[in-house]
Design a protein around this motif. Structure first.
Motif, PDB file in Angstrom:
ATOM      1  N   ASP A 183       0.816  -1.225   0.000  1.00  0.00           N
ATOM      2  CA  ASP A 183       0.000   0.000   0.000  1.00  0.00           C
ATOM      3  C   ASP A 183       0.843   1.264   0.000  1.00  0.00           C
ATOM      4  OD1 ASP A 183      -2.341  -1.562   0.200  1.00  0.00           O
ATOM      5  OD2 ASP A 183      -2.120  -1.706   2.381  1.00  0.00           O
ATOM      6  N   TYR A 184       2.125   1.118  -0.268  1.00  0.00           N
ATOM      7  CA  TYR A 184       3.013   2.283  -0.203  1.00  0.00           C
ATOM      8  C   TYR A 184       2.728   3.265  -1.335  1.00  0.00           C
ATOM      9  CZ  TYR A 184       7.177   5.171  -0.523  1.00  0.00           C
ATOM     10  OH  TYR A 184       8.034   6.239  -0.606  1.00  0.00           O
ATOM     11  N   PHE A 185       2.790   4.537  -0.987  1.00  0.00           N
ATOM     12  CA  PHE A 185       2.772   5.625  -1.971  1.00  0.00           C
ATOM     13  C   PHE A 185       3.558   6.775  -1.381  1.00  0.00           C
ATOM     14  CE2 PHE A 185      -0.970   6.386   0.674  1.00  0.00           C
ATOM     15  CZ  PHE A 185      -0.809   7.713   1.016  1.00  0.00           C
ATOM     16  N   GLU A 186       3.894   7.736  -2.173  1.00  0.00           N
ATOM     17  CA  GLU A 186       4.633   8.912  -1.719  1.00  0.00           C
ATOM     18  C   GLU A 186       3.967  10.155  -2.259  1.00  0.00           C
ATOM     19  OE1 GLU A 186       9.259  10.200  -1.047  1.00  0.00           O
ATOM     20  OE2 GLU A 186       8.735   9.367  -3.003  1.00  0.00           O
ATOM     21  N   ASP A 187       3.374  10.898  -1.366  1.00  0.00           N
ATOM     22  CA  ASP A 187       2.766  12.180  -1.704  1.00  0.00           C
ATOM     23  C   ASP A 187       3.654  13.263  -1.105  1.00  0.00           C
ATOM     24  OD1 ASP A 187       1.282  14.416  -2.161  1.00  0.00           O
ATOM     25  OD2 ASP A 187      -0.497  13.759  -1.062  1.00  0.00           O
ATOM     26  N   LEU A 188       4.378  13.964  -1.947  1.00  0.00           N
ATOM     27  CA  LEU A 188       5.307  14.999  -1.488  1.00  0.00           C
ATOM     28  C   LEU A 188       4.648  16.360  -1.354  1.00  0.00           C
ATOM     29  CD1 LEU A 188       8.475  14.041  -3.582  1.00  0.00           C
ATOM     30  CD2 LEU A 188       7.910  13.410  -1.214  1.00  0.00           C
ATOM     31  N   HIS A 189       3.371  16.457  -1.708  1.00  0.00           N
ATOM     32  CA  HIS A 189       2.684  17.753  -1.667  1.00  0.00           C
ATOM     33  C   HIS A 189       1.309  17.606  -1.010  1.00  0.00           C
ATOM     34  CE1 HIS A 189       5.813  19.301  -4.297  1.00  0.00           C
ATOM     35  NE2 HIS A 189       5.606  18.272  -5.105  1.00  0.00           N
ATOM     36  N   PRO A 190       1.265  17.237   0.272  1.00  0.00           N
ATOM     37  CA  PRO A 190      -0.042  17.104   0.936  1.00  0.00           C
ATOM     38  C   PRO A 190      -0.778  18.429   1.081  1.00  0.00           C
ATOM     39  CG  PRO A 190       1.751  16.878   2.526  1.00  0.00           C
ATOM     40  CD  PRO A 190       2.377  16.860   1.171  1.00  0.00           C
ATOM     41  N   PHE A 191      -0.074  19.551   0.869  1.00  0.00           N
ATOM     42  CA  PHE A 191      -0.759  20.849   0.897  1.00  0.00           C
ATOM     43  C   PHE A 191      -1.843  20.931  -0.170  1.00  0.00           C
ATOM     44  CE2 PHE A 191      -1.079  25.117  -0.978  1.00  0.00           C
ATOM     45  CZ  PHE A 191      -1.541  25.839   0.114  1.00  0.00           C
ATOM     46  N   GLU A 192      -1.673  20.214  -1.240  1.00  0.00           N
ATOM     47  CA  GLU A 192      -2.631  20.271  -2.347  1.00  0.00           C
ATOM     48  C   GLU A 192      -3.867  19.451  -1.981  1.00  0.00           C
ATOM     49  OE1 GLU A 192      -0.463  19.012  -5.764  1.00  0.00           O
ATOM     50  OE2 GLU A 192       0.936  20.695  -5.702  1.00  0.00           O
ATOM     51  N   MET A 193      -4.673  20.004  -1.113  1.00  0.00           N
ATOM     52  CA  MET A 193      -5.864  19.328  -0.594  1.00  0.00           C
ATOM     53  C   MET A 193      -7.057  19.573  -1.502  1.00  0.00           C
ATOM     54  SD  MET A 193      -5.382  20.322   3.425  1.00  0.00           S
ATOM     55  CE  MET A 193      -3.777  20.241   4.212  1.00  0.00           C
ATOM     56  N   THR A 194      -8.202  18.979  -1.097  1.00  0.00           N
ATOM     57  CA  THR A 194      -9.439  19.149  -1.851  1.00  0.00           C
ATOM     58  C   THR A 194      -9.917  20.590  -1.742  1.00  0.00           C
ATOM     59  OG1 THR A 194     -10.030  16.858  -1.336  1.00  0.00           O
ATOM     60  CG2 THR A 194     -11.789  18.295  -2.149  1.00  0.00           C
ATOM     61  N   THR A 195     -10.343  21.150  -2.851  1.00  0.00           N
ATOM     62  CA  THR A 195     -10.818  22.537  -2.903  1.00  0.00           C
ATOM     63  C   THR A 195     -11.925  22.772  -1.877  1.00  0.00           C
ATOM     64  OG1 THR A 195     -10.251  22.690  -5.242  1.00  0.00           O
ATOM     65  CG2 THR A 195     -11.838  24.285  -4.398  1.00  0.00           C
ATOM     66  N   VAL A 196     -11.908  23.960  -1.268  1.00  0.00           N
ATOM     67  CA  VAL A 196     -12.895  24.333  -0.256  1.00  0.00           C
ATOM     68  C   VAL A 196     -13.856  25.345  -0.849  1.00  0.00           C
ATOM     69  CG1 VAL A 196     -13.217  25.509   1.957  1.00  0.00           C
ATOM     70  CG2 VAL A 196     -11.328  23.878   1.659  1.00  0.00           C
ATOM     71  N   SER A 197     -15.168  25.124  -0.659  1.00  0.00           N
ATOM     72  CA  SER A 197     -16.162  26.053  -1.204  1.00  0.00           C
ATOM     73  C   SER A 197     -17.147  26.558  -0.159  1.00  0.00           C
ATOM     74  CB  SER A 197     -16.940  25.379  -2.342  1.00  0.00           C
ATOM     75  OG  SER A 197     -17.604  24.220  -1.883  1.00  0.00           O
ATOM     76  N   ALA A 198     -17.069  26.088   1.104  1.00  0.00           N
ATOM     77  CA  ALA A 198     -18.011  26.543   2.132  1.00  0.00           C
ATOM     78  C   ALA A 198     -17.352  26.412   3.498  1.00  0.00           C
ATOM     79  CB  ALA A 198     -19.299  25.725   2.085  1.00  0.00           C
ATOM     80  N   ILE A 199     -17.924  27.129   4.450  1.00  0.00           N
ATOM     81  CA  ILE A 199     -17.459  27.073   5.846  1.00  0.00           C
ATOM     82  C   ILE A 199     -18.653  26.737   6.711  1.00  0.00           C
ATOM     83  CG2 ILE A 199     -17.822  29.559   6.139  1.00  0.00           C
ATOM     84  CD1 ILE A 199     -15.540  29.568   8.148  1.00  0.00           C
ATOM     85  N   GLY A 200     -18.440  25.938   7.753  1.00  0.00           N
ATOM     86  CA  GLY A 200     -19.548  25.538   8.611  1.00  0.00           C
ATOM     87  C   GLY A 200     -19.131  25.331  10.049  1.00  0.00           C
ATOM     88  N   LEU A 201     -20.095  25.499  10.959  1.00  0.00           N
ATOM     89  CA  LEU A 201     -19.943  25.163  12.384  1.00  0.00           C
ATOM     90  C   LEU A 201     -20.907  24.017  12.661  1.00  0.00           C
ATOM     91  CD1 LEU A 201     -20.021  28.771  13.851  1.00  0.00           C
ATOM     92  CD2 LEU A 201     -18.029  27.308  13.760  1.00  0.00           C
ATOM     93  N   GLU A 202     -20.362  22.887  13.051  1.00  0.00           N
ATOM     94  CA  GLU A 202     -21.178  21.707  13.381  1.00  0.00           C
ATOM     95  C   GLU A 202     -20.719  21.267  14.758  1.00  0.00           C
ATOM     96  OE1 GLU A 202     -21.950  17.949  14.337  1.00  0.00           O
ATOM     97  OE2 GLU A 202     -20.071  18.013  13.201  1.00  0.00           O
ATOM     98  N   LEU A 203     -21.515  21.631  15.802  1.00  0.00           N
ATOM     99  CA  LEU A 203     -21.021  21.564  17.184  1.00  0.00           C
ATOM    100  C   LEU A 203     -22.061  20.957  18.121  1.00  0.00           C
ATOM    101  CD1 LEU A 203     -19.599  25.199  17.332  1.00  0.00           C
ATOM    102  CD2 LEU A 203     -18.278  23.117  16.947  1.00  0.00           C
TER     103      LEU A 203
END
Length: 528
Positions: free
Chosen positions: A371-391
């Motif tokens: 299952d090995y892989f190498e991701d050298l750029h974890p900063f490149e995450m899924t695009t964000v389009s909304a903000i929420g508070l779920e508490l």
């Protein structure tokens, strides 16, 4: 959903409940009152029973299970005209969200997330974190709940004595396409004060394209690290793993030491000697009362009126320590004390020697990780389009304000200065002065008055002792003692508050003009 009078909506049901002065607690969770209300609406208004029951249930969930939000000013240190979002309910689920004017794409610009939180009533158990929701075609904020996919979760959380500052991001496995949560390591600083001081605090997360991150509270860094090295579990799995099919051989010897097979027990080794024997030199103390028991029946005890000897047995007075033994060296049958037996050797064991067959601690062999892989750029995450508070929270009145998502530190700093900075100035202006703080502290800890007086009196006392005549020094010492005696009813209170115990000692007699005066002074001795 139709009935004989047409469609009924949730708003109509709300209107009916309000006009009928019916509240959630009037019919929930009592089944009888709920059925009565449904039947009344069904027969008097002609609505379909099952349709009405379904809508009624949905409204119950909204009113009785889901928490309430309000837009209000701060309770303390209020900035005129400034209001924030306030979580109002206790032990209920709260969810609120909003779309961003522009989606954030993780490419060459940093991400800065910043907002304010004030636990106006403190916090027992609950969170005040935010979620940056992942972009997708089926994202519908009307159905925002705890399972809605998010890219980043950030903010404070507390339960019991566990004070946390979360930074969690969801990383996509490039081989399987599945998402895993990665948790930043806990900050090393003490976070407790930010949850209990009832002040507004500024929480900032900075993510950079070089895969580094910083978490700040009140514009001070409390944690920083690398997305590749300082998250759990790691972004990239190990190249090699232990072979699950590998097993330790039966003859593998992991013992570094073994008993010497050539050792022989000495002939004079006696294993029967006890470890303890009576001390033959011990002498019974003088004044020992052999005929007095250590415990005697309580002479003041009386049999309870409801005591039934047939059911409870013969009543016996409870035992108390024998008063005669308090002044004696001991009571009852005297027994010689025990001491270590000088001839005791215990059970003989062969001495330990190095194991000539020692092979070390066995471990499975390493094999390539499938299952090995190498991701050298974890900063490149899924695009964000909304903000929420779920508490969910056991404390109400949690205040949120001034959310901002940007890429420029200068913009975030200006935003903080116009919002949190102003609140900080108002809070500082309303804080009591140094003198008021000292008085308040002394009210909680009266012994502080002694320190205050001694601190003020020290310079004066030095001048008196070295510069003034003997008579003036006597007056000064008398007044100092009078003040201390006024603060504490007696010197015993003073000593106890200063963590000392008092021991009375007769001082030498001192003469005065009108006769001999005997004085008693207190000597302070450390309790420990």
């Amino acid at each position: 959903m139709f009935c004989s009078h047409g469609r009924i909506t949730s708003n109509e049901l709300d209107d009916y409940c309000l006009t009928s002065d019916i509240r959630c607690q009037d019919f929930f969770p009592t089944l009888e009152t709920s059925l009565y209300l449904l039947l009344t609406l069904c027969f008097q208004q002609g609505y379909d029973f099952f349709t009405l029951a379904y809508i009624f249930y949905l409204r119950l969930v909204c009113v009785c299970v889901l928490g309430r939000w309000e837009v209000e000013e701060l309770k303390e240190n209020t900035v005129p005209g400034d209001r924030g979002l306030v979580l109002k309910s206790v032990a209920k689920h709260h969810a609120i969200s909003a779309m961003l004017t522009k989606a954030f794409i993780f490419d060459k610009k940093p991400l800065i997330v910043q907002y304010e939180v004030n636990f106006q009533e403190g916090i027992d158990c609950g969170g005040a974190y935010i979620k940056l929701l992942s972009s997708s075609d089926d994202l519908n904020l009307e159905y925002f709940f705890d399972k809605t996919p998010y890219t980043i979760m950030f903010g404070p959380d507390k339960c019991g004595e566990d004070y946390k500052l979360h930074f969690i991001f969801r990383h996509k496995n490039p081989k399987t396409g599945e998402y895993d949560e990665k948790h930043a390591k806990r900050p090393d600083v003490d976070l407790k004060k930010f949850y209990l001081d009832k002040k507004t605090h500024l929480y900032t997360l900075v993510l950079k394209p070089d895969n580094t991150f910083e978490m700040l509270i009140d514009q001070t860094v409390v944690s920083k690290g690398s997305l590749l090295e300082d998250v759990v579990p790691p972004v990239n799995p190990p190249k090699e793993i232990e072979d699950p099919s590998d097993k330790k051989p039966d003859d593998w010897d992991e013992r570094p030491k073994i008993p010497d097979p050539n050792a022989v027990k000495p002939d004079d080794w006696d294993e029967d000697e006890p470890s303890k024997i009576e001390d033959p030199d011990a002498v019974k103390p003088e004044g020992w009362l052999d005929d007095e028991p250590q415990y005697v029946p309580d002479p003041n005890a009386k049999k309870p009126k409801d005591w039934d000897e047939e059911m409870d047995g013969e009543w016996e007075a409870p035992q108390i320590p024998n008063p005669k033994c308090e002044t004696a060296s001991g009571c009852g049958h005297w027994v010689r004390p025990m001491k270590n037996n000088p001839n005791y050797k215990g059970k003989w064991k062969a001495p330990m020697i190095d194991n000539p067959n020692y092979q070390g601690i066995w471990s499975p062999r390493k094999v390539p990780n499938p299952d090995y892989f190498e991701d050298l750029h974890p900063f490149e995450m899924t695009t964000v389009s909304a903000i929420g508070l779920e508490l969910w929270s056991m404390t109400s009145d949690i205040y949120f304000d001034n959310f901002i998502i940007c890429s420029e530190k200068e913009v975030a700093d200006r935003w903080a200065a116009d919002g949190w900075g102003l609140k900080k100035l108002v809070a500082s202006a309303n804080e009591p002065g140094m003198f008021s703080q000292l008085v308040t502290a002394a009210e909680d800890h009266p012994w502080l008055w002694v320190l205050y007086i001694l601190t003020l009196a020290l310079p004066v006392g030095l001048g008196v002792l070295f510069c003034w005549p003997t008579k003036v020094r006597e007056i000064y010492l008398f007044l100092t003692g009078l003040i201390l005696n006024t603060l504490f009813e007696n010197s015993e209170d003073l000593c106890n508050n200063m963590h000392f115990k008092c021991v009375e000692e007769a001082d030498k007699s001192t003469s005065s003009g009108d006769g001999q005066l005997k004085s008693v002074r207190k000597r302070r001795v450390r309790k420990d």
